[in-house]
Design an enzyme around this catalytic site. Structure first.
Site, PDB file in Angstrom:
ATOM      1  N   TYR A 138      -2.608   5.538  -4.194  1.00 44.48           N
ATOM      2  CA  TYR A 138      -3.641   6.559  -4.093  1.00 44.48           C
ATOM      3  C   TYR A 138      -3.123   7.789  -4.822  1.00 44.48           C
ATOM      4  CZ  TYR A 138      -5.707   3.929  -0.162  1.00 44.48           C
ATOM      5  OH  TYR A 138      -6.281   2.982   0.633  1.00 44.48           O
ATOM      6  N   THR A 161      -6.264   2.758  -6.518  1.00 51.28           N
ATOM      7  CA  THR A 161      -7.504   2.761  -5.736  1.00 51.28           C
ATOM      8  C   THR A 161      -8.254   4.060  -6.011  1.00 51.28           C
ATOM      9  OG1 THR A 161      -6.576   1.343  -4.015  1.00 51.28           O
ATOM     10  CG2 THR A 161      -8.480   2.686  -3.419  1.00 51.28           C
ATOM     11  N   SER A 171       0.815  -1.213   0.000  1.00 46.22           N
ATOM     12  CA  SER A 171       0.000   0.000   0.000  1.00 46.22           C
ATOM     13  C   SER A 171       0.853   1.269   0.000  1.00 46.22           C
ATOM     14  CB  SER A 171      -0.911   0.012   1.219  1.00 46.22           C
ATOM     15  OG  SER A 171      -1.595   1.243   1.347  1.00 46.22           O
ATOM     16  N   LYS A 191      -8.921  -0.414  -8.708  1.00 44.91           N
ATOM     17  CA  LYS A 191      -9.598  -1.006  -7.551  1.00 44.91           C
ATOM     18  C   LYS A 191     -10.621  -0.027  -6.992  1.00 44.91           C
ATOM     19  CE  LYS A 191      -8.523  -2.917  -2.950  1.00 44.91           C
ATOM     20  NZ  LYS A 191      -9.141  -1.883  -2.095  1.00 44.91           N
ATOM     21  N   HIS A 196     -14.044  -1.378  -0.839  1.00 48.40           N
ATOM     22  CA  HIS A 196     -12.977  -1.014   0.096  1.00 48.40           C
ATOM     23  C   HIS A 196     -13.168  -1.707   1.456  1.00 48.40           C
ATOM     24  CE1 HIS A 196      -9.616   2.036   0.218  1.00 48.40           C
ATOM     25  NE2 HIS A 196      -9.596   1.593   1.467  1.00 48.40           N
TER      26      HIS A 196
END
Length: 405
Positions: free
Chosen positions: A160, A186, A136, A276, A300
């Site tokens: 992100y 995402t 992440s 995603k 999520h």
């Protein structure tokens, strides 16, 4: 009237099953866990409440999460008999590479908060299991350090989009240089969901030493000892942050991101690109048109919009719309290997799991993650055998249906 007698030792001897005591407490804990629910119970005892709730919780009233799990209870399998299932093959391909299961270890933030080995432990377990693992943006291990810890693993990087596009581009380039083959964008976080358990627990990153946390040390001394005696808990991809997760998202992430930003990212990234957070069929078509190699039908983990669409319910429609042009994954609500098999039968190329392996991580570090994966694998194998299906790649709509609510 039945006559009675004392049993002879020779009759009792075969019944005696004295096991040697396990001196390793971690091994002892993990051997007593036979399901992901068992690992969850161990994790709840081992980790501070705020840490466990961060993993276990969801947004607002947690309706989305409950619905996602309930959807898997509505799966009805259609087993066939007199099939040779003496051995079954759970392997498949995910974005062109072989995986031992139709499973991806999902990106999760703040992972060293759950266990001091954090992403390194997860990456090594994924490497040993021949499964992809997505690091992440909010990770606590750098892209370079994870690659070094699990050099033979298949590494994905989850991004992100930040307000600072140059910082996003720098992260993407670092992942490329470190050998990551897949980028996961995402797209369902323009703002943070209201994760009320975190607010009620006063969770900050890193955890603050308040009267509450000081009292918690007495109940979880080993967790706190590991936190305070290893490298500082901080984000590996950004400067240090002292505040709540909701404040961090509001500060860093960009609520103005649009389709053009996906086009920009596609131009930046030479490898596989996964989007995603797809929750509508029209959006699925749009991201494929913009160049996505795969998408994840995801809400999520129920952690953003409460009452969001249930991914498993939406999955068949998305597969029907774009499944001939892209790989479709699904997440949220997966707690058993049977869930993994059900999702594959309903059209998903693979499922992403987060909480399942994080419970293992909290319960026992790398060994706990490996235990979670072993549990899911054993359940998947048994489900295939009972279905009368020899290979995961043979699964389709003949083997499972989703009953109406």
């Amino acid at each position: 009237m039945t006559s009675r007698r004392l049993p002879r030792y020779a009759e009792l001897k075969p019944l005696l099953r004295v096991r040697r005591p396990r001196l390793d407490p971690t091994r002892r804990r993990l051997e007593s866990a036979f399901t992901i629910a068992d690992l969850r119970a161990v994790a709840r005892r081992r980790a501070p409440r705020a840490v466990f709730d961060y993993v276990d919780g969801a947004a607002e009233q947690e309706i989305s999460l409950r619905r996602a799990r309930e959807a898997y209870s509505r799966v009805e399998f259609s087993p066939r008999i007199l099939r040779d299932v003496g051995s079954v093959d759970t392997s498949t391909t995910i974005l062109g590479a072989t995986a031992s299961l139709p499973l991806v270890l999902a990106p999760t933030g703040f992972t060293r908060m759950m266990h001091h080995e954090g992403e390194r432990a997860v990456g090594r377990a994924a490497e040993a299991a021949s499964l992809p693992y997505a690091l992440s943006t909010m990770g606590t291990t750098s892209v370079e350090d994870l690659a070094a810890a699990a050099p033979l693993g298949r590494h994905w990087f989850q991004l992100y989009l930040w307000r600072d596009r140059d910082a996003s581009a720098d992260l993407v380039e670092r992942a490329r240089k470190a050998g990551y083959d897949t980028l996961v964008l995402t797209v369902d976080t323009p703002v943070s969901g209201a994760r009320l358990r975190d607010s009620q627990n006063g969770l900050t990153i890193p955890p603050s030493l308040t009267a509450r946390t000081l009292a918690d040390m007495a109940r979880h001394p080993s967790w706190w000892a590991n936190l305070l005696t290893t490298e500082p808990l901080q984000f590996a991809s950004m400067s240090s942050w002292h505040g709540t997760t909701e404040e961090l998202v509001a500060h860093m992430f960009d609520p103005t991101a649009v389709a053009a930003d996906l086009t920009w990212l596609r131009e930046q990234w030479p490898g596989h690109l996964v989007v995603k957070g797809v929750q509508h069929v029209d959006d699925a078509r749009a991201v494929v048109d913009l160049g996505a190699d795969a998408l994840v039908v995801s809400n999520h983990g129920g952690r953003q919009l409460d009452r969001a669409p249930t991914p498993l319910d939406l999955l068949p429609d998305v597969v029907a719309a774009v499944g001939d042009r892209t790989e479709v994954f699904v997440d949220t609500g997966v707690t058993t290997g049977a869930d993994v098999i059900a999702a594959r039968a309903l059209g998903a190329r693979a499922t992403l799991v987060g909480r399942a392996y994080l419970y293992g991580l909290m319960a026992g570090g790398q060994a706990g993650v490996a235990r979670a994966l072993d549990i899911l694998r054993a359940e998947a194998i048994r489900t295939l055998q009972l279905l009368g299906v020899e290979r995961v790649d043979d699964l389709d709509g003949r083997h499972a249906q989703l009953l109406p609510r």
